[in-house]
Design a protein around this motif. Sequence first.
Motif, PDB file in Angstrom:
ATOM      1  N   UNK A 183      38.853  50.182  43.486  1.00  0.00           N
ATOM      2  CA  UNK A 183      38.794  48.917  44.216  1.00  0.00           C
ATOM      3  C   UNK A 183      37.845  49.006  45.407  1.00  0.00           C
ATOM      4  N   UNK A 184      37.832  50.157  46.052  1.00  0.00           N
ATOM      5  CA  UNK A 184      36.911  50.318  47.193  1.00  0.00           C
ATOM      6  C   UNK A 184      35.456  50.335  46.731  1.00  0.00           C
ATOM      7  N   UNK A 185      35.215  50.852  45.528  1.00  0.00           N
ATOM      8  CA  UNK A 185      33.842  50.930  45.038  1.00  0.00           C
ATOM      9  C   UNK A 185      33.340  49.598  44.495  1.00  0.00           C
ATOM     10  N   UNK A 186      34.273  48.729  44.088  1.00  0.00           N
ATOM     11  CA  UNK A 186      33.860  47.473  43.465  1.00  0.00           C
ATOM     12  C   UNK A 186      34.564  46.295  44.151  1.00  0.00           C
ATOM     13  N   UNK A 187      34.208  46.015  45.381  1.00  0.00           N
ATOM     14  CA  UNK A 187      34.875  44.915  46.099  1.00  0.00           C
ATOM     15  C   UNK A 187      34.575  43.542  45.521  1.00  0.00           C
ATOM     16  N   UNK A 188      33.563  43.440  44.657  1.00  0.00           N
ATOM     17  CA  UNK A 188      33.218  42.153  44.059  1.00  0.00           C
ATOM     18  C   UNK A 188      34.084  41.831  42.835  1.00  0.00           C
ATOM     19  N   UNK A 189      34.877  42.803  42.371  1.00  0.00           N
ATOM     20  CA  UNK A 189      35.739  42.581  41.205  1.00  0.00           C
ATOM     21  C   UNK A 189      37.179  42.350  41.646  1.00  0.00           C
ATOM     22  N   UNK A 190      37.963  41.698  40.777  1.00  0.00           N
ATOM     23  CA  UNK A 190      39.387  41.508  41.031  1.00  0.00           C
ATOM     24  C   UNK A 190      40.156  42.679  40.419  1.00  0.00           C
ATOM     25  N   UNK A 191      41.264  43.036  41.052  1.00  0.00           N
ATOM     26  CA  UNK A 191      42.080  44.160  40.602  1.00  0.00           C
ATOM     27  C   UNK A 191      43.535  43.710  40.452  1.00  0.00           C
ATOM     28  N   UNK A 192      44.192  44.222  39.404  1.00  0.00           N
ATOM     29  CA  UNK A 192      45.578  43.844  39.117  1.00  0.00           C
ATOM     30  C   UNK A 192      46.346  45.060  38.631  1.00  0.00           C
ATOM     31  N   UNK A 193      47.501  45.326  39.268  1.00  0.00           N
ATOM     32  CA  UNK A 193      48.300  46.486  38.891  1.00  0.00           C
ATOM     33  C   UNK A 193      49.795  46.175  38.767  1.00  0.00           C
ATOM     34  N   UNK A 194      50.349  45.381  39.669  1.00  0.00           N
ATOM     35  CA  UNK A 194      51.804  45.253  39.786  1.00  0.00           C
ATOM     36  C   UNK A 194      52.434  44.473  38.644  1.00  0.00           C
ATOM     37  N   UNK A 195      53.322  45.147  37.913  1.00  0.00           N
ATOM     38  CA  UNK A 195      54.240  44.465  37.016  1.00  0.00           C
ATOM     39  C   UNK A 195      55.402  43.941  37.854  1.00  0.00           C
ATOM     40  N   UNK A 196      56.483  43.496  37.228  1.00  0.00           N
ATOM     41  CA  UNK A 196      57.604  42.970  38.015  1.00  0.00           C
ATOM     42  C   UNK A 196      58.116  43.991  39.013  1.00  0.00           C
ATOM     43  N   UNK A 197      58.297  45.233  38.563  1.00  0.00           N
ATOM     44  CA  UNK A 197      58.825  46.257  39.463  1.00  0.00           C
ATOM     45  C   UNK A 197      57.911  46.475  40.661  1.00  0.00           C
ATOM     46  N   UNK A 198      56.608  46.368  40.456  1.00  0.00           N
ATOM     47  CA  UNK A 198      55.669  46.580  41.546  1.00  0.00           C
ATOM     48  C   UNK A 198      55.854  45.617  42.696  1.00  0.00           C
TER      49      UNK A 198
END
Length: 360
Positions: A183-198
């Motif tokens: 995420x730090x290397x590609x600030x122009x992209x969107x990032x998604x990780x959290x499922x419900x537990x997250x």
Amino acid sequence: MGRQTRAYVDLEALRYNFRLAQRHAGEAAAMAVVKADGYGHGLEAVARALDSEATRFAVASLEEAERLRSAGIEQPIVLLQGFHDPDDIRTCVSLALEPVVHSEHQLVAIEQASLGGSLAVWLKINTGMNRLGFPPADADAVIARARLIEGVNLLGLMTHYACADDRDETMTAHQNGLFSALARRYPDLMFSASNSAGHFRESSPRFDWTRPGIMLYGATPMIAESAAELGLRAVMTLEARLTAIRTLQPGDAVGYGSTWRAEQPTPMGIVSIGYGDGYPRHAPTGTPIWIDGVRITTLGRVSMDMLAVNLTAAPHARPGDKVELWGANVPVDEVARHAGTIGYELLTGVTARVPRVYSE
């Protein structure tokens, strides 16, 4: 009128749970995960109920996405497993779907395809779940390749937590470290990780998009915490009717295999639901059920179309009375624990012969 076995779906509770997910997501946005027929609640009804709340939906298959478009859903729709056949790429373009590209063969298929329009894609990064996704070490090369494909709009990167449901584990922190570096290397992209537990892991970054699933439907995503403790509301109430009552005498057995025998006179009821409706066959004697304002329990083996209950605690019960198999009074996760499974399986396993009845 027929057999009164029903799954009642509270759409306002669904929206309440989505709003809770969005609050936990903070500055990130929550995309509503409605795969597996809306976790057994009805895909189209669930999506329409969240249409004014969710700005993105996520499903597992192309067929589910096509159903959403046919239902009038206009928001972006993410295909969490991407496409399964190169011929499906054109469908993704025509329906404005967002496939998640997780494998070399998918990337090659897009490179070789005649898109006929713009294709928005996500890339899946394997940070430790070890099901789908490119290794983090390959991320730079894969991103570069995706950006070179004419007509492709690379939206962002996804990963999936392996152990976020356990607050005592360390895998989630490891995964977040790998994903945060990207995420730090590609600030122009969107990032998604959290499922419900997250959503309930306070120390985990939310990135740009979260993906609430089971929590939307009122079941817990956490190992040691109930849905009520997490502030979630039950969405489905699985209900049937008491169809017969008899008194068992000492020594009388109940059901297939005669696995339970009465040791004293015992009032027994028969409820019009079984594993043919999605109630777990492996739920043992003692699994809780609700009738007439009190808890009772199952007796013996669950049959395909019916199950037996101990009415000792409900002496005023009569044939025709409503019986709650799970819902506000008996959490689906509690039934799941007795049956040796999880709430996800029970909700998605309610069969098509059980009508869904929707209320606001």
